[in-house]
Design a protein around this motif. Sequence first.
Motif, PDB file in Angstrom:
ATOM      1  N   VAL A 125       0.848  -1.199   0.000  1.00 48.80           N
ATOM      2  CA  VAL A 125       0.000   0.000   0.000  1.00 48.80           C
ATOM      3  C   VAL A 125       0.880   1.244   0.000  1.00 48.80           C
ATOM      4  N   ALA A 126       1.899   1.238   0.847  1.00 47.56           N
ATOM      5  CA  ALA A 126       2.801   2.389   0.922  1.00 47.56           C
ATOM      6  C   ALA A 126       3.519   2.617  -0.394  1.00 47.56           C
ATOM      7  N   ASP A 127       4.027   1.564  -1.001  1.00 50.12           N
ATOM      8  CA  ASP A 127       4.749   1.695  -2.273  1.00 50.12           C
ATOM      9  C   ASP A 127       3.884   2.385  -3.320  1.00 50.12           C
ATOM     10  N   SER A 128       2.635   1.967  -3.408  1.00 51.75           N
ATOM     11  CA  SER A 128       1.748   2.537  -4.422  1.00 51.75           C
ATOM     12  C   SER A 128       1.418   3.990  -4.108  1.00 51.75           C
ATOM     13  N   LEU A 129       1.111   4.282  -2.855  1.00 53.23           N
ATOM     14  CA  LEU A 129       0.785   5.659  -2.471  1.00 53.23           C
ATOM     15  C   LEU A 129       1.958   6.591  -2.730  1.00 53.23           C
ATOM     16  N   LEU A 130       3.160   6.122  -2.467  1.00 52.12           N
ATOM     17  CA  LEU A 130       4.344   6.960  -2.688  1.00 52.12           C
ATOM     18  C   LEU A 130       4.647   7.116  -4.176  1.00 52.12           C
ATOM     19  N   ALA A 131       4.465   6.055  -4.939  1.00 51.01           N
ATOM     20  CA  ALA A 131       4.755   6.118  -6.376  1.00 51.01           C
ATOM     21  C   ALA A 131       3.832   7.085  -7.098  1.00 51.01           C
ATOM     22  N   HIS A 132       2.603   7.215  -6.605  1.00 46.52           N
ATOM     23  CA  HIS A 132       1.603   8.034  -7.300  1.00 46.52           C
ATOM     24  C   HIS A 132       1.179   9.264  -6.501  1.00 46.52           C
ATOM     25  N   SER A 133       1.864   9.515  -5.390  1.00 47.01           N
ATOM     26  CA  SER A 133       1.513  10.640  -4.521  1.00 47.01           C
ATOM     27  C   SER A 133       0.023  10.618  -4.178  1.00 47.01           C
ATOM     28  N   GLY A 134      -0.491   9.439  -3.958  1.00 45.28           N
ATOM     29  CA  GLY A 134      -1.904   9.266  -3.641  1.00 45.28           C
ATOM     30  C   GLY A 134      -2.401   7.928  -4.135  1.00 45.28           C
ATOM     31  N   PHE A 135      -3.708   7.765  -4.116  1.00 47.28           N
ATOM     32  CA  PHE A 135      -4.322   6.470  -4.392  1.00 47.28           C
ATOM     33  C   PHE A 135      -4.560   6.264  -5.881  1.00 47.28           C
ATOM     34  N   ASP A 136      -3.954   5.214  -6.414  1.00 42.33           N
ATOM     35  CA  ASP A 136      -4.191   4.760  -7.780  1.00 42.33           C
ATOM     36  C   ASP A 136      -4.652   3.312  -7.675  1.00 42.33           C
ATOM     37  N   PRO A 137      -5.953   3.043  -7.807  1.00 43.16           N
ATOM     38  CA  PRO A 137      -6.457   1.696  -7.530  1.00 43.16           C
ATOM     39  C   PRO A 137      -5.878   0.619  -8.429  1.00 43.16           C
ATOM     40  N   ALA A 138      -5.728   0.921  -9.718  1.00 40.58           N
ATOM     41  CA  ALA A 138      -5.204  -0.088 -10.636  1.00 40.58           C
ATOM     42  C   ALA A 138      -3.774  -0.452 -10.276  1.00 40.58           C
ATOM     43  N   ASP A 139      -2.960   0.551  -9.948  1.00 38.05           N
ATOM     44  CA  ASP A 139      -1.571   0.286  -9.582  1.00 38.05           C
ATOM     45  C   ASP A 139      -1.482  -0.504  -8.286  1.00 38.05           C
ATOM     46  N   MET A 140      -2.254  -0.113  -7.277  1.00 37.39           N
ATOM     47  CA  MET A 140      -2.184  -0.822  -6.000  1.00 37.39           C
ATOM     48  C   MET A 140      -2.630  -2.264  -6.159  1.00 37.39           C
ATOM     49  N   PHE A 141      -3.692  -2.482  -6.900  1.00 35.70           N
ATOM     50  CA  PHE A 141      -4.174  -3.844  -7.105  1.00 35.70           C
ATOM     51  C   PHE A 141      -3.142  -4.681  -7.851  1.00 35.70           C
ATOM     52  N   GLU A 142      -2.478  -4.091  -8.831  1.00 36.91           N
ATOM     53  CA  GLU A 142      -1.470  -4.835  -9.588  1.00 36.91           C
ATOM     54  C   GLU A 142      -0.285  -5.207  -8.703  1.00 36.91           C
ATOM     55  N   ARG A 143       0.092  -4.325  -7.800  1.00 42.95           N
ATOM     56  CA  ARG A 143       1.150  -4.666  -6.848  1.00 42.95           C
ATOM     57  C   ARG A 143       0.706  -5.822  -5.952  1.00 42.95           C
ATOM     58  N   PHE A 144      -0.529  -5.754  -5.483  1.00 45.53           N
ATOM     59  CA  PHE A 144      -1.060  -6.869  -4.691  1.00 45.53           C
ATOM     60  C   PHE A 144      -0.995  -8.173  -5.488  1.00 45.53           C
ATOM     61  N   ARG A 145      -1.393  -8.102  -6.746  1.00 47.03           N
ATOM     62  CA  ARG A 145      -1.463  -9.313  -7.569  1.00 47.03           C
ATOM     63  C   ARG A 145      -0.070  -9.870  -7.849  1.00 47.03           C
ATOM     64  N   THR A 146       0.899  -9.005  -8.103  1.00 43.35           N
ATOM     65  CA  THR A 146       2.277  -9.462  -8.312  1.00 43.35           C
ATOM     66  C   THR A 146       2.805 -10.134  -7.054  1.00 43.35           C
ATOM     67  N   TRP A 147       2.522  -9.526  -5.925  1.00 44.91           N
ATOM     68  CA  TRP A 147       2.938 -10.121  -4.647  1.00 44.91           C
ATOM     69  C   TRP A 147       2.277 -11.478  -4.439  1.00 44.91           C
ATOM     70  N   ALA A 148       0.996 -11.594  -4.720  1.00 46.21           N
ATOM     71  CA  ALA A 148       0.270 -12.848  -4.503  1.00 46.21           C
ATOM     72  C   ALA A 148       0.760 -13.964  -5.402  1.00 46.21           C
ATOM     73  N   ALA A 149       1.403 -13.608  -6.517  1.00 44.63           N
ATOM     74  CA  ALA A 149       1.941 -14.617  -7.433  1.00 44.63           C
ATOM     75  C   ALA A 149       3.309 -15.122  -6.986  1.00 44.63           C
ATOM     76  N   ALA A 150       3.926 -14.447  -6.017  1.00 42.91           N
ATOM     77  CA  ALA A 150       5.233 -14.867  -5.512  1.00 42.91           C
ATOM     78  C   ALA A 150       5.056 -15.977  -4.477  1.00 42.91           C
ATOM     79  N   PRO A 151       6.113 -16.709  -4.167  1.00 43.88           N
ATOM     80  CA  PRO A 151       6.012 -17.702  -3.097  1.00 43.88           C
ATOM     81  C   PRO A 151       5.757 -17.005  -1.756  1.00 43.88           C
ATOM     82  N   LEU A 152       4.663 -17.360  -1.091  1.00 40.48           N
ATOM     83  CA  LEU A 152       4.280 -16.729   0.166  1.00 40.48           C
ATOM     84  C   LEU A 152       4.162 -17.774   1.268  1.00 40.48           C
ATOM     85  N   LYS A 153       4.506 -17.365   2.478  1.00 41.59           N
ATOM     86  CA  LYS A 153       4.296 -18.231   3.628  1.00 41.59           C
ATOM     87  C   LYS A 153       2.853 -18.179   4.113  1.00 41.59           C
TER      88      LYS A 153
END
Length: 326
Positions: free
Chosen positions: A79-107
């Motif tokens: 959430v922080a990465d997206s807010l900082l990258a766009h100086s505010g809320f960009d829903p498509a960007d934040m969701f894509e970051r979530f999705r990239t993270w969810a595709a990685a190996p997670l505990k």
Amino acid sequence: MSAAGQAPGSRTMDHSRAMGAVVGTAVADALGAPFEFRRAGLFSSTYPDLAAVAADPLPGGGVWGPGEWTDDTQMALLVADSLLAHSGFDPADMFERFRTWAAAPLKDIGISTSSVLRGGLPWDLAAIAYCKGNHGHCAGNGSVMRAATSAVCFARAPLAESMARARDISALTHADPEAGAGVAIFHGIVHAAMAGDVDPLDRIPELVASNPGAQKWAEYLDPSWEAKPNTANGDVWNALAQAVWVLRRTDDYPQAMADVIDLGNDTDTVAAIAGGLMGAMYGVEIIPEAWRASLLGHVPGFHSNLVAADLEQTALQLLAVGPGSG
């Protein structure tokens, strides 16, 4: 010297509270992780001398290394990465970051969050589709657990704006308005804490009144509400209520963590919620130095080997970029 490297005496109180919200979340998350879905009371029986454990580095346990946080803090940092990258809320960007993270190996990843992020639908349809397919049962605690970073970012904005963004960010993975209401109340408590002119818990009635489902929230967040061990707390109501309950019991961070983790079940998430709120209320210095110094976590697909200083820097960047900070 970087902002995160400032001597404690040079920090303003709002800086300390911003750092406290983010670091308080991560430390609590790491403390609660080894006890997730284990029996109530296990933290205190494992560590009967709380003063001693507060003077030592963070322990680990199970799949979690010493000082390692879970998906709760990982998502907060996304959430922080997206807010900082766009100086505010960009829903498509934040969701894509979530999705990239969810595709990685997670505990670890929540069931609802996993279904939404791994379902292949776009950001504006995924959570809604999951909620409909789950017969409307989608008011889990998975969006409030990650709320510390967004709450800091919008802490200097008008309260209504902060609470609106809370609902928007929640809705990316949790379409039920009640989940959004929980995140909005969390934002509101942090907003009051950062202002520093009132006991944030005294603001709860007005925060509740501005949300859907106000009567149910009023019952859960009433000062008379009592947390009970082994209660299911995967929903947003019990998770936030247990966190607020422990804040009303003590202003001592280690004791609060012991009390809330001893409730059992989703221990990392409820501790993370309580830890973030407590850090925002009292500042980063309330967290034992040994615990802060031993944080060492990751965000799969994005960051590795992050320490408390990195989280402190993120908090200050969020505070600087947020609305009302110019």
